[in-house]
Enzyme design. Sequence first.
Site, PDB file in Angstrom:
ATOM      1  N   CYS A   2       0.845  -1.189   0.000  1.00 15.03           N
ATOM      2  CA  CYS A   2       0.000   0.000   0.000  1.00 15.03           C
ATOM      3  C   CYS A   2       0.884   1.245   0.000  1.00 15.03           C
ATOM      4  O   CYS A   2       1.864   1.328   0.717  1.00 15.03           O
ATOM      5  CB  CYS A   2      -0.966   0.092   1.157  1.00 15.03           C
ATOM      6  SG  CYS A   2      -2.081  -1.288   1.248  1.00 15.03           S
ATOM      7  N   ARG A  27       4.168  -0.668  -4.518  1.00 13.09           N
ATOM      8  CA  ARG A  27       3.810  -1.084  -3.157  1.00 13.09           C
ATOM      9  C   ARG A  27       2.473  -1.821  -3.109  1.00 13.09           C
ATOM     10  O   ARG A  27       2.084  -2.356  -2.064  1.00 13.09           O
ATOM     11  CB  ARG A  27       3.729   0.134  -2.239  1.00 13.09           C
ATOM     12  CG  ARG A  27       5.020   0.911  -2.139  1.00 13.09           C
ATOM     13  CD  ARG A  27       4.842   2.101  -1.241  1.00 13.09           C
ATOM     14  NE  ARG A  27       4.643   1.696   0.126  1.00 13.09           N
ATOM     15  CZ  ARG A  27       5.610   1.499   1.009  1.00 13.09           C
ATOM     16  NH1 ARG A  27       6.859   1.654   0.655  1.00 13.09           N
ATOM     17  NH2 ARG A  27       5.330   1.143   2.238  1.00 13.09           N
ATOM     18  N   TRP A  71      -2.680  -2.905  -1.723  1.00 13.89           N
ATOM     19  CA  TRP A  71      -2.339  -4.329  -1.810  1.00 13.89           C
ATOM     20  C   TRP A  71      -3.198  -4.975  -0.736  1.00 13.89           C
ATOM     21  O   TRP A  71      -2.953  -4.828   0.452  1.00 13.89           O
ATOM     22  CB  TRP A  71      -0.860  -4.521  -1.520  1.00 13.89           C
ATOM     23  CG  TRP A  71      -0.347  -5.916  -1.728  1.00 13.89           C
ATOM     24  CD1 TRP A  71       0.098  -6.460  -2.894  1.00 13.89           C
ATOM     25  CD2 TRP A  71      -0.196  -6.936  -0.736  1.00 13.89           C
ATOM     26  NE1 TRP A  71       0.500  -7.753  -2.689  1.00 13.89           N
ATOM     27  CE2 TRP A  71       0.334  -8.073  -1.369  1.00 13.89           C
ATOM     28  CE3 TRP A  71      -0.464  -7.006   0.624  1.00 13.89           C
ATOM     29  CZ2 TRP A  71       0.613  -9.261  -0.701  1.00 13.89           C
ATOM     30  CZ3 TRP A  71      -0.191  -8.190   1.300  1.00 13.89           C
ATOM     31  CH2 TRP A  71       0.341  -9.296   0.640  1.00 13.89           C
ATOM     32  N   ASN A  97      -1.762   2.669   5.531  1.00 14.09           N
ATOM     33  CA  ASN A  97      -0.865   1.582   5.143  1.00 14.09           C
ATOM     34  C   ASN A  97      -0.465   0.854   6.416  1.00 14.09           C
ATOM     35  O   ASN A  97       0.067   1.476   7.334  1.00 14.09           O
ATOM     36  CB  ASN A  97       0.366   2.173   4.441  1.00 14.09           C
ATOM     37  CG  ASN A  97       1.498   1.172   4.265  1.00 14.09           C
ATOM     38  OD1 ASN A  97       2.647   1.535   4.258  1.00 14.09           O
ATOM     39  ND2 ASN A  97       1.178  -0.090   4.121  1.00 14.09           N
ATOM     40  N   GLY A  98      -0.743  -0.441   6.488  1.00 16.67           N
ATOM     41  CA  GLY A  98      -0.414  -1.204   7.684  1.00 16.67           C
ATOM     42  C   GLY A  98      -1.553  -2.143   8.027  1.00 16.67           C
ATOM     43  O   GLY A  98      -2.420  -2.411   7.182  1.00 16.67           O
ATOM     44  N   GLU A 454      17.106 -18.189  -6.565  1.00 21.37           N
ATOM     45  CA  GLU A 454      16.787 -16.821  -6.987  1.00 21.37           C
ATOM     46  C   GLU A 454      16.351 -16.798  -8.460  1.00 21.37           C
ATOM     47  O   GLU A 454      15.414 -16.092  -8.826  1.00 21.37           O
ATOM     48  CB  GLU A 454      18.009 -15.910  -6.751  1.00 21.37           C
ATOM     49  CG  GLU A 454      17.821 -14.460  -7.160  1.00 21.37           C
ATOM     50  CD  GLU A 454      16.709 -13.734  -6.421  1.00 21.37           C
ATOM     51  OE1 GLU A 454      16.174 -14.256  -5.428  1.00 21.37           O
ATOM     52  OE2 GLU A 454      16.339 -12.627  -6.876  1.00 21.37           O
ATOM     53  N   LYS A 458      12.648 -15.527  -9.736  1.00 26.90           N
ATOM     54  CA  LYS A 458      12.436 -14.492 -10.760  1.00 26.90           C
ATOM     55  C   LYS A 458      11.467 -15.002 -11.826  1.00 26.90           C
ATOM     56  O   LYS A 458      10.562 -14.293 -12.251  1.00 26.90           O
ATOM     57  CB  LYS A 458      13.757 -14.088 -11.435  1.00 26.90           C
ATOM     58  CG  LYS A 458      14.742 -13.335 -10.600  1.00 26.90           C
ATOM     59  CD  LYS A 458      14.466 -11.852 -10.456  1.00 26.90           C
ATOM     60  CE  LYS A 458      13.692 -11.472  -9.255  1.00 26.90           C
ATOM     61  NZ  LYS A 458      14.187 -11.635  -7.931  1.00 26.90           N
ATOM     62  N   GLU A 461       7.889 -15.191 -10.395  1.00 31.33           N
ATOM     63  CA  GLU A 461       7.311 -13.884 -10.102  1.00 31.33           C
ATOM     64  C   GLU A 461       6.833 -13.168 -11.352  1.00 31.33           C
ATOM     65  O   GLU A 461       5.754 -12.592 -11.350  1.00 31.33           O
ATOM     66  CB  GLU A 461       8.370 -12.947  -9.491  1.00 31.33           C
ATOM     67  CG  GLU A 461       8.791 -13.182  -8.113  1.00 31.33           C
ATOM     68  CD  GLU A 461       9.771 -12.110  -7.655  1.00 31.33           C
ATOM     69  OE1 GLU A 461       9.351 -11.249  -6.881  1.00 31.33           O
ATOM     70  OE2 GLU A 461      10.948 -12.131  -8.062  1.00 31.33           O
ATOM     71  N   HIS A 477      15.624 -37.200  -5.851  1.00 30.20           N
ATOM     72  CA  HIS A 477      14.803 -37.642  -4.721  1.00 30.20           C
ATOM     73  C   HIS A 477      13.363 -37.144  -4.855  1.00 30.20           C
ATOM     74  O   HIS A 477      12.793 -36.621  -3.894  1.00 30.20           O
ATOM     75  CB  HIS A 477      15.430 -37.163  -3.406  1.00 30.20           C
ATOM     76  CG  HIS A 477      16.790 -37.726  -3.166  1.00 30.20           C
ATOM     77  ND1 HIS A 477      17.029 -39.073  -2.969  1.00 30.20           N
ATOM     78  CD2 HIS A 477      18.015 -37.128  -3.139  1.00 30.20           C
ATOM     79  CE1 HIS A 477      18.327 -39.285  -2.801  1.00 30.20           C
ATOM     80  NE2 HIS A 477      18.947 -38.123  -2.919  1.00 30.20           N
ATOM     81  N   LYS A 576       6.236  -4.906  -3.552  1.00 26.31           N
ATOM     82  CA  LYS A 576       7.673  -4.835  -3.326  1.00 26.31           C
ATOM     83  C   LYS A 576       8.029  -4.728  -1.849  1.00 26.31           C
ATOM     84  O   LYS A 576       9.062  -5.200  -1.411  1.00 26.31           O
ATOM     85  CB  LYS A 576       8.228  -3.620  -4.060  1.00 26.31           C
ATOM     86  CG  LYS A 576       9.714  -3.551  -3.995  1.00 26.31           C
ATOM     87  CD  LYS A 576      10.274  -2.734  -5.113  1.00 26.31           C
ATOM     88  CE  LYS A 576      11.755  -2.999  -5.244  1.00 26.31           C
ATOM     89  NZ  LYS A 576      12.039  -4.313  -5.814  1.00 26.31           N
TER      90      LYS A 576
HETATM   91  C1  G6P Z   1       8.715  -8.919  -1.445  1.00 27.65           C
HETATM   92  C2  G6P Z   1       9.395  -8.522  -2.744  1.00 27.65           C
HETATM   93  C3  G6P Z   1      10.665  -9.346  -2.931  1.00 27.65           C
HETATM   94  C4  G6P Z   1      11.569  -9.198  -1.722  1.00 27.65           C
HETATM   95  C5  G6P Z   1      10.834  -9.573  -0.431  1.00 27.65           C
HETATM   96  C6  G6P Z   1      11.657  -9.223   0.792  1.00 27.65           C
HETATM   97  O1  G6P Z   1       8.183 -10.195  -1.532  1.00 27.65           O
HETATM   98  O2  G6P Z   1       8.531  -8.707  -3.834  1.00 27.65           O
HETATM   99  O3  G6P Z   1      11.342  -8.903  -4.088  1.00 27.65           O
HETATM  100  O4  G6P Z   1      12.676 -10.015  -1.878  1.00 27.65           O
HETATM  101  O5  G6P Z   1       9.618  -8.828  -0.344  1.00 27.65           O
HETATM  102  O6  G6P Z   1      11.816  -7.824   0.809  1.00 27.65           O
HETATM  103  P1  G6P Z   1      12.943  -7.065   1.579  1.00 27.65           P
HETATM  104  O7  G6P Z   1      12.585  -5.611   1.408  1.00 27.65           O
HETATM  105  O8  G6P Z   1      12.859  -7.489   3.004  1.00 27.65           O
HETATM  106  O9  G6P Z   1      14.229  -7.399   0.964  1.00 27.65           O
END
Ligand code: G6P
Length: 581
Positions: A2, A27, A71, A97-98, A454, A458, A461, A477, A576
């Site tokens: 948010c 956000r 969000w 926001n929160g 990672e 990606k 996502e 396994h 994010k």
């Molecule tokens: C969200 C984002 C990710 C990020 C994760 C942790 O899920 O989409 O890209 O890695 O949060 O965020 P941080 O700010 O703690 O690295």
Amino acid sequence: MCGIVGYIGRREASPIIVDGLKKLEYRGYDSFGVAIIGSSLTVSKHQGRIAENANSAGSLQGKLGIGHTRWATHGIPNEINSHPHTDCSGEIALVHNGIIENYAELKRALLAQGHTFRSDTDTEVIVHLIEDRYKETQDLLSAVQATLPSLKGSYAILVIRNGEDRLIAARCASPLVLGVGDGEYFAASDMTPLIEHTERAVFLEDGDIASVSRTSVAIFHGNEPVNRPIELVDLRLEDVKKGGFAHYMLKEIYEQPQAFYNTIQAVRDLSLSPEITCISPITLVACGSSFNAGLIFKYLLEEAGNIPARIEFGSEFKYFPPPVGGTVIGITQSGETADTISALLQAKAQNCCTIAITNVLGSSVSRVADRTIFMRAGPEISVAATKSFVTQLAVLMQMVNRLSENTYDEILAHGHHVIEELLLMDFSDAVDLCMTAQSIFYVGRGAFYPVSLEGALKMKEIAYIHAEGYAAGELKHGPFALLSPKTPVIAICMPGKTYGVMISNIKEMKARGAPVIALGSAGDKELIDIVDLYLPLPGNNVFVQVLASLVALQLIAYYTAVALGKDVDKPRNLAKSVTVE
Ligand code: G6P
């Protein structure tokens, strides 16, 4: 998680707010809304992306207003649940926001008193509570001050009331910054929407409440007046614009050489004592991509420095705190991830020394940790972490370097060149194989195992293709049952002690019909002969190979998502900055 924006000044508020919300869409972006005070209080709320309804929200008349991009947490994403929320009279509007953890009991009491609720959100209780307090005080600031002690949870809120020429802002465990203009003030979740208007900012602290008029701002901590400094924020407008790239993600991938270099320069003289010594155990806590960066660190540190490290998910650590001592490092690009912050607080309660690694100056984590190390990624707008990940690695690699007597000075000083080389590579054949896949497995060993995690993250996502990262030896396994010509495997196979077993693993995968894309070292004839597609990477050291393979996987995911027509910068259901547990 948010984004909120507020404005009071001489200009029309709604276009400024709507434009600001667009910059905060990273956000959250399932719905948005704006409330403006002109001749009366008007509200415009919409489900979906801001661009689709920017005109109607951006044409409300008035020079004072608030806005929100959502969000969803409580209540599905729809027009009713989107913010701003108003009180029963429709005179007070609020964005939040929160999460209000005790909203259910507050709502029951307010309903019993006769308040009418419209939404399923936790937020709506706040505006009804303010409505009650306003009846007693006839003053918006006093009403907000009297309301906040009843709330449990986290909030950054902006409140306006028809007939009052001011904006009330308050924060507790969610970010909020005021922008100071000339005869105008702004409020926002972060500086991104403000930078084109002003570089002067006041960062509110937890427990602060600000009363903002056109010409002045008064800040209180609870009920006590406090002074917060005006800071000059070193951000450029180009940092938050796409600058000719098709997506922010691509721009941010291309910014990685500079970001890595900047971060290495910034932490060149990093001193780790007394927090970390070779005898104190190191624990890392993180979420999402930051967790993967932490896991790479663990492998590098154990291999290069022979120092044990462990890593825990922030979300697990708070509720199931393992026995920890020594130093706990929280890695969070946003500095706002609730789970990572809770974990650090828990570690402090266990008398650990806490260090935060973050990209955001003034973020919540930097107020929690004993010490903060800043990455120099610059603003990252795309939801998928790229340059923030690479700069986390820069900090973590420098830590390994320090703890192993600066063995890697030279390598780190040239790390940015490796990333530059990767940006010139062509990944179109790999994209062709991936874009028709049902599922993709990513495999590696040692530090390349978290690189696989990672890479898979990606792909999931942004391209919405099911992808899993695995330690290469584990695929037999269980996941072998899923291998087929529609299930490619991306294998990171570098020279070193695991090379032989990796080659055996790749042969086993091939024997089960899976096409294999190998990331290997240049000129590896053995690998070339057994795989379907071979991508030679530069470098003959694990630090460099980690960077190179990581950037290759970012680009493969990016171009696959583009080929499939996905919304790369704003993938569905994600955000994010995740400020809820
Ligand atoms: C969200 C984002 C990710 C990020 C994760 C942790 O899920 O989409 O890209 O890695 O949060 O965020 P941080 O700010 O703690 O690295």
